[in-house]
Design a protein around this motif. Structure first.
Motif, short mmCIF file in Angstrom:
data_model
loop_
_atom_site.label_atom_id
_atom_site.label_comp_id
_atom_site.label_asym_id
_atom_site.label_seq_id
_atom_site.Cartn_x
_atom_site.Cartn_y
_atom_site.Cartn_z
N SER A 112 0.65 -1.21 -0.13
CA SER A 112 -0.16 0.18 -0.33
C SER A 112 0.72 1.07 -0.02
N GLN A 113 0.38 2.28 -0.67
CA GLN A 113 1.15 3.95 -0.54
C GLN A 113 0.38 4.54 0.95
N THR A 114 1.22 5.29 1.26
CA THR A 114 0.87 6.52 1.57
C THR A 114 0.97 7.52 1.59
N LEU A 115 0.39 8.59 1.67
CA LEU A 115 -0.06 9.48 1.52
C LEU A 115 -0.08 10.96 2.27
N TYR A 116 1.39 11.72 2.33
CA TYR A 116 0.89 12.79 3.59
C TYR A 116 1.27 13.94 2.87
N SER A 117 0.63 14.96 3.87
CA SER A 117 1.06 16.16 2.97
C SER A 117 1.05 16.73 4.74
N VAL A 118 2.06 18.02 4.64
CA VAL A 118 2.24 19.16 5.87
C VAL A 118 2.60 20.94 5.33
N LEU A 119 2.33 21.61 6.18
CA LEU A 119 2.48 22.92 5.70
C LEU A 119 3.33 23.88 6.66
N GLU A 120 4.04 24.04 6.87
CA GLU A 120 5.93 24.49 7.41
C GLU A 120 5.30 25.37 8.61
N LYS A 121 3.93 26.34 8.26
CA LYS A 121 4.01 27.57 9.52
C LYS A 121 1.99 27.25 8.70
N LYS A 122 1.58 27.46 10.38
CA LYS A 122 0.42 28.07 10.24
C LYS A 122 -0.15 29.49 9.81
N THR A 123 0.67 29.90 10.82
CA THR A 123 0.58 32.07 10.78
C THR A 123 1.78 32.43 9.95
N ILE A 124 2.05 33.54 9.30
CA ILE A 124 3.15 34.19 8.49
C ILE A 124 2.89 36.29 8.38
N ALA A 125 3.87 36.22 8.36
CA ALA A 125 3.46 37.45 7.85
C ALA A 125 3.63 38.17 6.59
N LEU A 126 3.73 39.37 6.43
CA LEU A 126 2.86 39.00 5.15
C LEU A 126 3.95 39.38 4.08
N GLY A 127 4.01 38.81 3.05
CA GLY A 127 5.45 38.10 1.95
C GLY A 127 6.29 37.62 2.77
N GLU A 128 6.17 36.85 4.22
CA GLU A 128 7.16 36.29 4.47
C GLU A 128 7.15 34.42 4.60
N SER B 156 -6.42 9.30 -4.02
CA SER B 156 -6.34 9.30 -2.35
C SER B 156 -6.25 11.32 -2.77
N LYS B 157 -6.69 11.75 -1.06
CA LYS B 157 -7.03 13.13 -0.73
C LYS B 157 -6.29 13.55 0.63
N THR B 158 -5.78 15.27 -0.42
CA THR B 158 -4.30 15.45 1.47
C THR B 158 -5.48 16.06 2.18
N ILE B 159 -5.30 16.04 3.36
CA ILE B 159 -6.31 17.21 3.82
C ILE B 159 -6.07 18.49 3.72
N ALA B 160 -6.57 19.24 4.25
CA ALA B 160 -6.85 20.98 3.73
C ALA B 160 -6.25 22.13 5.18
N TYR B 161 -5.47 23.02 4.49
CA TYR B 161 -5.42 23.63 5.97
C TYR B 161 -6.02 25.03 6.00
N GLU B 162 -5.57 25.88 6.88
CA GLU B 162 -5.78 27.12 7.47
C GLU B 162 -4.61 27.79 7.47
N LEU B 163 -4.50 29.02 6.71
CA LEU B 163 -3.55 29.30 6.49
C LEU B 163 -3.68 31.32 7.22
#
Length: 298
Positions: free
Chosen positions: A18-34, A105-112
């Motif tokens: 079987s395959q393993t799918l995962y995703s990751v967002l490094e930071k959930k809060t960033i400054a403008l232009g960061e 398969s589907k990744t998960i959604a992220y709020e930024l």
């Protein structure tokens, strides 16, 4: 015990293939232009292909993608997208459908959340102080030379157009132009050999037509619509044609009318003389008119 061994073997074989799918967002809060990083990874590919949106087209339009790299190996797929956002607010990285071979398969959604870290009243300092640069003539020339050259070219073009319109029109209406055109017509008449053949009627009809057109263009007399008597009277009132030239035109026109109505039959010598007199009159006209124009200008 043997049944438990079969069940354990079954789950091991499933996990192995079987395959393993995962995703990751490094930071959930960033400054403008960061900058921020979003990763998608698939393990256990076993040579299967992974399908996602093309490079630089993965994230929604609010996200400014800085780089989008894809790494594919026999058993691993990894996609790393570096991005930033230049608008303040909350944004969503949606769940993506990832097709792995024939499976989806589907990744998960992220709020930024993107925040503006600048505070009201903050003092903004220049990195370097402004420097005053002394400009000399050469510097101003290098800065504005193309504007100056373009302006000079435009002025030259306007002058050239004015000269062409003024003097080109004058040249077209010059007495020499009408003179040369009429002389060519007389040469064409001569080559028809009406005189040699004794065809006096055709000779005088064409000679008078050529003369009428010439008087109309050269002296602005409506000779093409006036009867012979009216034309002779108009020439007498014209101050440009000399009396000797008026007499030549008058004699030829009166003789032409007599020939036209079969009241006279001129001989070859008379036709030759009329032709040569008319040719001389046409030649002299341009000089007479240029002298008259010069006199008027003075």
């Amino acid at each position: 015990m043997k049944k438990l061994l079969y069940i354990l073997t079954f789950f091991i074989s499933i996990s192995a293939f079987s395959q393993t799918l995962y995703s990751v967002l490094e930071k959930k809060t960033i400054a403008l232009g960061e900058p921020n990083v979003y990763k998608i990874r698939v393990d256990g590919l076993a040579g299967k292909t992974v399908q996602l949106p093309p490079k630089n087209e993965l994230l929604p339009f609010h996200f400014e993608e800085i780089s989008d790299s894809i790494s594919v190996q026999a058993d691993t797929y990894e996609r790393v997208v570096e991005f930033t956002v230049f608008e303040e607010g909350k944004f969503t990285i949606p769940a993506f459908e990832v097709k792995i071979g024939d499976e989806v398969s589907k990744t998960i959604a992220y709020e930024l959340e993107v925040i503006n870290t600048a505070q009201k009243g903050d003092k903004i300092n220049d990195i370097m102080k402004n420097k005053s640069v002394k400009m000399d003539v050469k510097s101003y020339w290098e800065l504005y030379k193309w504007y100056i050259l373009g302006l000079l070219a435009l002025i030259a073009l306007i002058i050239a157009i004015v000269m062409i319109v003024r003097y080109g029109k004058k040249r077209k209406s010059s007495p020499v132009v009408a003179t040369n055109h009429t002389l060519k017509q007389l040469d064409q008449l001569k080559r028809k050999k009406y005189i040699e053949a004794g065809n006096y009627r055709s000779f005088y009809v064409e000679l008078i037509d050529i003369t009428r057109n010439f008087l109309t263009k050269q002296y602005r007399i409506p000779a093409d619509v006036l009867l012979t008597d009216d034309l002779i009277d108009a020439m007498k009132r014209n101050q440009t044609i000399s009396q000797s030239n008026e007499k030549i035109v008058e004699d030829i026109f009166l003789r032409g009318d007599l020939v036209k109505f079969a009241k006279t039959f001129p001989d070859k010598e008379t036709m030759d003389k009329d032709f040569n007199d008319m040719r001389d009159f046409v030649k002299r006209s341009s000089k007479d008119l240029e002298f008259e124009n010069l006199r008027k200008d003075v």
